[in-house]
Design a protein around this motif. Structure first.
Motif, PDB file in Angstrom:
ATOM      1  N   MET A  71     -14.427   7.713   7.797  1.00  0.00           N
ATOM      2  CA  MET A  71     -13.215   6.448   7.993  1.00  0.00           C
ATOM      3  C   MET A  71     -11.704   6.336   8.165  1.00  0.00           C
ATOM      4  SD  MET A  71     -14.812   3.604  10.731  1.00  0.00           S
ATOM      5  CE  MET A  71     -16.198   3.702  10.484  1.00  0.00           C
ATOM      6  N   VAL A  72     -12.239   5.261   7.228  1.00  0.00           N
ATOM      7  CA  VAL A  72     -10.671   5.550   7.047  1.00  0.00           C
ATOM      8  C   VAL A  72      -9.670   6.351   6.829  1.00  0.00           C
ATOM      9  CG1 VAL A  72      -9.155   3.886   4.733  1.00  0.00           C
ATOM     10  CG2 VAL A  72     -11.034   2.977   5.606  1.00  0.00           C
ATOM     11  N   ILE A  73      -9.827   7.325   5.746  1.00  0.00           N
ATOM     12  CA  ILE A  73      -8.764   8.783   5.635  1.00  0.00           C
ATOM     13  C   ILE A  73      -8.929   9.010   7.324  1.00  0.00           C
ATOM     14  CG2 ILE A  73      -9.455  11.036   5.299  1.00  0.00           C
ATOM     15  CD1 ILE A  73     -10.853  10.257   2.605  1.00  0.00           C
ATOM     16  N   GLY A  74     -10.010   9.144   8.335  1.00  0.00           N
ATOM     17  CA  GLY A  74      -9.753   9.552   9.188  1.00  0.00           C
ATOM     18  C   GLY A  74      -8.933   8.490   9.916  1.00  0.00           C
ATOM     19  N   PHE A  75      -8.525   7.461   9.563  1.00  0.00           N
ATOM     20  CA  PHE A  75      -7.742   6.513  10.592  1.00  0.00           C
ATOM     21  C   PHE A  75      -6.607   6.826   9.715  1.00  0.00           C
ATOM     22  CE2 PHE A  75     -11.156   3.290  11.036  1.00  0.00           C
ATOM     23  CZ  PHE A  75     -11.641   3.778  12.207  1.00  0.00           C
ATOM     24  N   VAL A  76      -5.948   7.145   8.013  1.00  0.00           N
ATOM     25  CA  VAL A  76      -4.958   7.501   7.916  1.00  0.00           C
ATOM     26  C   VAL A  76      -4.331   8.567   8.561  1.00  0.00           C
ATOM     27  CG1 VAL A  76      -3.544   7.373   5.916  1.00  0.00           C
ATOM     28  CG2 VAL A  76      -5.218   5.643   5.753  1.00  0.00           C
ATOM     29  N   SER A  77      -4.818   9.776   8.552  1.00  0.00           N
ATOM     30  CA  SER A  77      -5.007  11.267   8.683  1.00  0.00           C
ATOM     31  C   SER A  77      -3.972  11.091  10.482  1.00  0.00           C
ATOM     32  CB  SER A  77      -5.907  12.032   8.856  1.00  0.00           C
ATOM     33  OG  SER A  77      -6.222  11.969   7.206  1.00  0.00           O
ATOM     34  N   ALA A  78      -4.790   9.549  11.163  1.00  0.00           N
ATOM     35  CA  ALA A  78      -4.574  10.282  12.685  1.00  0.00           C
ATOM     36  C   ALA A  78      -2.982   8.696  12.571  1.00  0.00           C
ATOM     37  CB  ALA A  78      -5.816   9.494  13.383  1.00  0.00           C
ATOM     38  N   GLY A  79      -2.910   8.268  11.559  1.00  0.00           N
ATOM     39  CA  GLY A  79      -1.644   7.163  11.602  1.00  0.00           C
ATOM     40  C   GLY A  79      -1.973   6.200  12.478  1.00  0.00           C
ATOM     41  N   LEU A  80      -2.925   5.696  12.456  1.00  0.00           N
ATOM     42  CA  LEU A  80      -3.618   4.507  13.158  1.00  0.00           C
ATOM     43  C   LEU A  80      -3.524   3.081  11.903  1.00  0.00           C
ATOM     44  CD1 LEU A  80      -6.444   5.795  15.082  1.00  0.00           C
ATOM     45  CD2 LEU A  80      -4.372   4.920  16.138  1.00  0.00           C
ATOM     46  N   MET A  81      -3.437   3.820  10.753  1.00  0.00           N
ATOM     47  CA  MET A  81      -3.955   2.941   9.482  1.00  0.00           C
ATOM     48  C   MET A  81      -2.674   3.518   8.293  1.00  0.00           C
ATOM     49  SD  MET A  81      -7.386   1.912   7.411  1.00  0.00           S
ATOM     50  CE  MET A  81      -7.635   0.477   8.877  1.00  0.00           C
ATOM     51  N   GLU A  82      -1.693   2.371   8.181  1.00  0.00           N
ATOM     52  CA  GLU A  82      -0.938   3.005   6.618  1.00  0.00           C
ATOM     53  C   GLU A  82      -2.081   2.528   5.272  1.00  0.00           C
ATOM     54  OE1 GLU A  82       2.001   3.504   7.406  1.00  0.00           O
ATOM     55  OE2 GLU A  82       2.084   2.592   9.792  1.00  0.00           O
ATOM     56  N   LEU A  83      -1.332   3.593   4.427  1.00  0.00           N
ATOM     57  CA  LEU A  83      -1.803   3.558   3.240  1.00  0.00           C
ATOM     58  C   LEU A  83      -2.213   1.852   2.714  1.00  0.00           C
ATOM     59  CD1 LEU A  83      -2.393   5.053   1.048  1.00  0.00           C
ATOM     60  CD2 LEU A  83      -0.479   5.474  -0.031  1.00  0.00           C
ATOM     61  N   PRO A  84      -1.400   1.323   2.360  1.00  0.00           N
ATOM     62  CA  PRO A  84      -1.701  -0.627   2.008  1.00  0.00           C
ATOM     63  C   PRO A  84      -2.582  -0.957   2.589  1.00  0.00           C
ATOM     64  CG  PRO A  84       0.829  -0.249   2.257  1.00  0.00           C
ATOM     65  CD  PRO A  84       0.649   0.592   2.609  1.00  0.00           C
ATOM     66  N   GLN A  85      -3.123  -0.925   3.880  1.00  0.00           N
ATOM     67  CA  GLN A  85      -3.958  -1.137   4.407  1.00  0.00           C
ATOM     68  C   GLN A  85      -5.320  -0.351   3.941  1.00  0.00           C
ATOM     69  OE1 GLN A  85      -3.043  -0.770   8.357  1.00  0.00           O
ATOM     70  NE2 GLN A  85      -3.631  -2.205   9.155  1.00  0.00           N
ATOM     71  N   ALA A  86      -5.535   0.677   3.641  1.00  0.00           N
ATOM     72  CA  ALA A  86      -6.289   1.622   3.183  1.00  0.00           C
ATOM     73  C   ALA A  86      -6.735   1.599   1.803  1.00  0.00           C
ATOM     74  CB  ALA A  86      -5.881   3.409   3.828  1.00  0.00           C
ATOM     75  N   VAL A  87      -5.947   1.446   1.579  1.00  0.00           N
ATOM     76  CA  VAL A  87      -6.494   1.396  -0.176  1.00  0.00           C
ATOM     77  C   VAL A  87      -7.592   0.154  -0.019  1.00  0.00           C
ATOM     78  CG1 VAL A  87      -5.419   0.618  -2.735  1.00  0.00           C
ATOM     79  CG2 VAL A  87      -4.862   2.685  -0.737  1.00  0.00           C
ATOM     80  N   ALA A  88      -6.733  -1.310   0.529  1.00  0.00           N
ATOM     81  CA  ALA A  88      -7.149  -2.345   0.002  1.00  0.00           C
ATOM     82  C   ALA A  88      -8.541  -2.476   1.281  1.00  0.00           C
ATOM     83  CB  ALA A  88      -7.045  -3.279   1.290  1.00  0.00           C
ATOM     84  N   VAL A  89      -8.962  -1.122   2.179  1.00  0.00           N
ATOM     85  CA  VAL A  89     -10.063  -1.456   2.266  1.00  0.00           C
ATOM     86  C   VAL A  89     -11.638  -0.397   1.396  1.00  0.00           C
ATOM     87  CG1 VAL A  89     -11.644  -0.199   4.592  1.00  0.00           C
ATOM     88  CG2 VAL A  89      -9.242  -1.359   5.250  1.00  0.00           C
ATOM     89  N   VAL A  90     -10.794  -0.024   1.051  1.00  0.00           N
ATOM     90  CA  VAL A  90     -11.567   1.222   0.277  1.00  0.00           C
ATOM     91  C   VAL A  90     -11.985  -0.195  -1.365  1.00  0.00           C
ATOM     92  CG1 VAL A  90     -11.140   3.576  -1.594  1.00  0.00           C
ATOM     93  CG2 VAL A  90     -10.335   3.314   0.671  1.00  0.00           C
ATOM     94  N   PHE A  91     -11.566  -0.657  -1.165  1.00  0.00           N
ATOM     95  CA  PHE A  91     -11.664  -1.930  -2.279  1.00  0.00           C
ATOM     96  C   PHE A  91     -12.710  -2.435  -2.228  1.00  0.00           C
ATOM     97  CE2 PHE A  91      -7.127  -2.354  -4.638  1.00  0.00           C
ATOM     98  CZ  PHE A  91      -7.442  -1.416  -5.050  1.00  0.00           C
ATOM     99  N   GLY A  92     -13.080  -3.305  -0.839  1.00  0.00           N
ATOM    100  CA  GLY A  92     -13.326  -4.038  -0.335  1.00  0.00           C
ATOM    101  C   GLY A  92     -15.163  -3.122   0.074  1.00  0.00           C
ATOM    102  N   ALA A  93     -14.513  -1.896   0.258  1.00  0.00           N
ATOM    103  CA  ALA A  93     -15.660  -0.907   0.398  1.00  0.00           C
ATOM    104  C   ALA A  93     -16.957  -0.382  -0.471  1.00  0.00           C
ATOM    105  CB  ALA A  93     -15.351   0.354   0.710  1.00  0.00           C
ATOM    106  N   ASN A  94     -16.384  -0.513  -2.489  1.00  0.00           N
ATOM    107  CA  ASN A  94     -16.509  -0.497  -2.934  1.00  0.00           C
ATOM    108  C   ASN A  94     -18.029  -1.640  -3.178  1.00  0.00           C
ATOM    109  OD1 ASN A  94     -15.640   2.231  -4.965  1.00  0.00           O
ATOM    110  ND2 ASN A  94     -14.082   1.034  -3.940  1.00  0.00           N
TER     111      ASN A  94
END
Length: 324
Positions: A71-94
């Protein structure tokens, strides 16, 4: 039908039930949550801490770190989320994905059929689509535990097979072999939750040989293998989407290497925070706690270093020359 063939069919069938239950539960919960979950994820990821908390909460609800990461990768691809935001979400997802192992450790075998019945009853009688999806999620949750019971029964004959026990002994005394085994299993199954559940459901004969010290390296390998889903989702996507997948890989790989090098201390830490008692009785909970501890500690280390992770993945996945 030979005993070996029967065991193989049982393993395949139990794993199929588990994966089917997991996939359908995740999909039904996504359908029930709808755009609210996606909107929540986009709004609350302004800082690394809130991003990690959002990833934890969304994954705890969806019961799939892969679903959150994709989902996050999709948001980044669509320009809805910046890379630093996506990285933090991935940390929490784990961290959020460890909820599955914790639930499995409760051994809800006696409640499987009531859960299945309640789920299908809600699904059949509910008129609102969201309620129907919640009923389907409950039914899939019961199916997941039914698969674990089938797996446990199918693995019982293996506990008495000398070749398999000898192999498990080698895994216990060769942590790197366990790491490779866990990685390979998860690459094939495409679900770290499934491979972790297989070990939690293992019969006492295998548990007595493998033990916590033998299960931990396989668990670390599971965390490496689960990154393949994000990698596949990022293929053909914009650069920042591929960097998000790379951050997932770096997070799990770095943590697994450090934990493998400090395995005796990690084993003692897991034993310290787990219930006391005979290892055969508490091993399922120890495995669940090890999974939670691993991801929680990695997140606590990497979260303040989010800018470092961003710079690292930018170097690993450079911007194409034509796009500069």
């Amino acid at each position: 039908m030979g005993e070996g063939v029967r065991a193989a069919f049982g393993l395949a069938g139990g794993l199929a039930l588990f994966l089917f239950g997991m996939e359908n539960m995740s999909r039904a919960l996504q359908q029930a949550a709808g755009e609210r979950m996606r909107g929540f994820l986009r709004r609350i990821t302004r800082t690394p801490l809130t991003g990690a908390l959002a990833g934890l909460l969304v994954t705890a609800v969806l019961q799939s770190s892969s679903a959150t990461t994709v989902m996050v990768i999709g948001f980044v691809s669509a320009g809805l989320m910046e890379l630093p935001q996506a990285v933090a979400v991935v940390f929490g997802a784990n961290v959020g994905t460890t909820m599955t192992a914790q639930l499995v450790a409760f051994r809800l075998a006696d409640w499987v059929f009531p859960i299945l019945f309640a789920g299908v009853l809600v699904w059949l009688l509910a008129r609102r689509e969201r309620t129907r999806q919640l009923g389907l999620a409950v039914f899939s949750f019961g199916l997941l535990f039914d698969g674990i019971e089938v797996l446990s029964g199918a693995m019982a004959p293996l506990a008495e097979h000398p070749v398999f026990l000898r192999w498990m002994t080698q895994v216990r005394h060769t942590p790197l072999l366990g790491l490779l085994l866990g990685t390979g299993m998860t690459l094939v199954v495409q679900s770290s939750s499934a491979t972790i559940a297989v070990r939690q459901a293992g019969p006492d004969g295998i548990h007595s040989v493998l033990g916590l010290a033998g299960a931990l390296p396989i668990l670390l390998g599971d965390n490496i293998g689960t990154t393949i889903t994000a990698v596949l989702a990022a293929v053909g996507q914009p650069t920042d989407a591929r960097r998000t997948a790379a951050a997932h890989c770096c997070f799990n790989l770095s943590g697994s290497v450090v934990c493998l090098l400090t395995l005796p201390w990690m084993t003692r830490l897991v034993e310290a925070v787990s219930p006391k008692g005979p290892e055969l009785e508490v091993l399922a909970r120890q495995i669940a706690n090890a999974h939670t501890l691993f991801n929680l500690l990695c997140t606590l280390v990497w979260l303040p270093l989010t800018p470092v992770m961003v710079r690292l993945v930018c170097k690993l996945v450079p911007q194409p020359q034509s796009s500069r």
